[in-house]
Scaffold this active site. Structure first.
Site, PDB file in Angstrom:
ATOM      1  CB  SER A  41      -4.722  13.354  -2.431  1.00 18.24           C
ATOM      2  OG  SER A  41      -5.489  12.200  -2.719  1.00 18.24           O
ATOM      3  CG  ASP A 163      -2.298   6.910   2.216  1.00 14.82           C
ATOM      4  OD1 ASP A 163      -3.491   6.596   2.024  1.00 14.82           O
ATOM      5  OD2 ASP A 163      -1.751   7.896   1.689  1.00 14.82           O
ATOM      6  CG  HIS A 191      -4.863   9.956   1.784  1.00 18.29           C
ATOM      7  ND1 HIS A 191      -3.900   9.527   0.880  1.00 18.29           N
ATOM      8  CD2 HIS A 191      -5.678  10.808   1.086  1.00 18.29           C
ATOM      9  CE1 HIS A 191      -4.120  10.093  -0.291  1.00 18.29           C
ATOM     10  NE2 HIS A 191      -5.181  10.878  -0.202  1.00 18.29           N
TER      11      HIS A 191
END
Length: 228
Positions: A41, A163, A191
């Protein structure tokens, strides 16, 4: 990273480049000559930025649902980037409200919410978000700086097909633009593929890091055109 988890919350910029410089300074201070870098991320964005300054020492760059590879990002994250929003609402409360979006097992949600309610957390996360995200989406892109580096290290993308934070379209577009980039899809993941499918993720990561990988080639820059 500073400002997160059990790290300190100093009054510092918390920008993407600041975080990357801090990691790079640590790598230099410890004396690591060769390394592979894995980032998830926002950490993926930090890893990508680190590759611009330490490319010659990075054997492989593994980006997991990484930021900085596209514009789109979900609405709650865009809302959280609004100035003073996190301070007003509370980071712990936001963590509880947005947890289902990530799609991971949230058995540790109470602990994470408590940790991220420590003094200084909202300031740190707010500065982090404001540097990379605005109301319309992400404003930092890897290709904005990649041409300034001598080369891009071998790269593998790991992404969950479901995601809802950063769409897998970011990965597919990156793979199309940068030749030599490998994409590993996790069809049952959101995610957090490393949480959702840990055994397969570990196996695929070990496979990626066990070999240097092909050369990554950036798209040809066109004068006056957006490289993205």
């Amino acid at each position: 990273m500073p400002g997160h988890g059990f790290s300190g919350r100093p009054d510092v910029p918390y920008t993407l480049s600041w975080n990357a410089r801090l990691v790079g300074a640590w790598v230099d201070a410890v004396g690591i000559e060769r390394l592979s870098v894995v980032g998830h991320s926002y950490g993926g964005g930090v890893a990508a930025m680190l590759s611009l300054t330490h490319a010659a020492r990075i054997d492989h760059l593994a980006l997991v649902a990484a930021g900085g590879l596209g514009r789109e990002v979900n609405l709650p994250v865009r809302v959280a980037s609004v100035p003073f929003f996190l301070s007003a609402v509370g980071l712990g409360r936001i963590a509880r409200l947005t947890a289902p979006i990530g799609g991971r097992n949230n058995h540790d949600l109470a602990e994470r919410a408590a940790v991220n309610s420590r003094p200084g957390s909202a300031r740190a996360v707010s500065r982090t978000l404001r540097d990379v995200i605005r109301w319309r989406g992400q404003v930092r892109h890897f290709l904005d700086h990649a041409y300034d580096a001598p080369f891009v290290p071998p790269m593998t993308l790991f992404w969950g097909a479901n995601d809802r934070v950063l769409p897998i379209a970011h990965a597919t577009r990156t793979q199309q633009m940068l030749s030599g980039v490998r994409l590993v899809r996790f069809e049952e993941s959101g995610h957090y593929p490393h949480h959702d499918e840990p055994q397969r993720f570990t196996s695929e990561l070990e496979r990626a890091l066990s070999k240097r990988g092909p050369k990554v080639t950036l798209p040809v820059q066109r004068s006056g055109a957006d490289a993205r």
